[in-house]
Motif scaffolding. Structure first.
Motif, short mmCIF file in Angstrom:
data_model
loop_
_atom_site.label_atom_id
_atom_site.label_comp_id
_atom_site.label_asym_id
_atom_site.label_seq_id
_atom_site.Cartn_x
_atom_site.Cartn_y
_atom_site.Cartn_z
N ALA A 29 0.82 -1.21 0.00
CA ALA A 29 0.00 0.00 0.00
C ALA A 29 0.86 1.26 0.00
CB ALA A 29 -0.94 0.00 1.20
N ASP A 30 1.92 1.28 0.79
CA ASP A 30 2.82 2.43 0.87
C ASP A 30 4.25 1.98 0.60
OD1 ASP A 30 0.87 4.40 1.62
OD2 ASP A 30 0.81 3.47 3.61
N PRO A 31 4.61 1.76 -0.66
CA PRO A 31 5.93 1.21 -0.96
C PRO A 31 7.09 2.09 -0.49
CG PRO A 31 4.80 1.86 -2.98
CD PRO A 31 3.82 1.98 -1.86
N ALA A 32 6.89 3.39 -0.43
CA ALA A 32 7.97 4.28 0.02
C ALA A 32 8.30 4.10 1.50
CB ALA A 32 7.59 5.73 -0.26
N ASP A 33 7.36 3.53 2.24
CA ASP A 33 7.57 3.34 3.68
C ASP A 33 8.21 2.00 4.03
OD1 ASP A 33 6.46 5.82 4.14
OD2 ASP A 33 4.44 5.03 4.48
N LEU A 34 8.44 1.15 3.04
CA LEU A 34 9.00 -0.17 3.33
C LEU A 34 10.50 -0.09 3.57
CD1 LEU A 34 7.24 -2.46 0.70
CD2 LEU A 34 6.59 -2.05 3.07
N THR A 35 10.97 -0.92 4.49
CA THR A 35 12.40 -1.04 4.72
C THR A 35 12.98 -1.94 3.63
OG1 THR A 35 12.18 -3.03 6.07
CG2 THR A 35 12.04 -0.89 7.22
N GLN A 38 11.75 -5.42 4.18
CA GLN A 38 10.36 -5.61 3.75
C GLN A 38 10.25 -5.69 2.23
OE1 GLN A 38 8.95 -2.17 5.91
NE2 GLN A 38 7.72 -3.47 7.28
N TRP A 39 11.04 -4.88 1.51
CA TRP A 39 11.05 -4.95 0.05
C TRP A 39 11.57 -6.31 -0.41
CZ3 TRP A 39 8.62 -3.28 -3.83
CH2 TRP A 39 8.17 -1.98 -3.93
N ALA A 40 12.64 -6.77 0.21
CA ALA A 40 13.21 -8.07 -0.15
C ALA A 40 12.18 -9.17 0.07
CB ALA A 40 14.47 -8.34 0.66
N GLU A 41 11.44 -9.09 1.16
CA GLU A 41 10.41 -10.10 1.43
C GLU A 41 9.32 -10.04 0.36
OE1 GLU A 41 7.21 -11.21 4.88
OE2 GLU A 41 9.15 -10.42 5.49
N TYR A 42 8.89 -8.84 -0.02
CA TYR A 42 7.86 -8.70 -1.05
C TYR A 42 8.34 -9.24 -2.40
CZ TYR A 42 5.04 -6.64 -4.70
OH TYR A 42 4.27 -6.48 -5.82
N VAL A 43 9.56 -8.93 -2.78
CA VAL A 43 10.08 -9.29 -4.10
C VAL A 43 10.48 -10.76 -4.19
CG1 VAL A 43 11.94 -8.87 -5.75
CG2 VAL A 43 10.83 -6.95 -4.63
#
Length: 98
Positions: A29-35, A38-43
């Motif tokens: 929802a707020d990609p700019a707020d991800l660490t 968290q980005w690595a987990e999403y990708v």
């Protein structure tokens, strides 16, 4: 070879498609707020079940549309295919009437 049914074009050989990963993974929802973690987990992190698994496929040689496939990861059998935005199909329970 798998026979995959495109919701728009009908059954075709798997060589007409490209695999697109796990289906139903929501974009943050707020990609700019991800660490970075968290980005690595999403990708990179996806489910790896034994049994039915919802996947995204692209009919690259045909209509060039994305769609979802429910495939058994044990038998490789395609259980259902459906358009994006449609709910994942319910499967009959094991041992029930088919």
């Amino acid at each position: 070879m798998l026979l995959i049914t495109c919701p728009w074009c009908g059954p075709r050989d798997e060589t007409e498609y490209h695999y697109g990963g796990q289906a139903h993974v929501p974009y943050p929802a707020d990609p700019a707020d991800l660490t970075d973690e968290q980005w690595a987990e999403y990708v990179f992190y996806r489910d790896n079940p034994k049994g039915p698994f919802a996947e995204r496929w692209l009919h690259s040689i045909g209509c060039r549309r994305w769609f979802n496939v429910l495939r058994d990861t044990v038998t490789y059998r395609v259980l259902a295919s459906y358009r994006p935005g449609e709910p994942r199909p319910e499967l009959p329970q094991a041992g029930g009437n088919r």
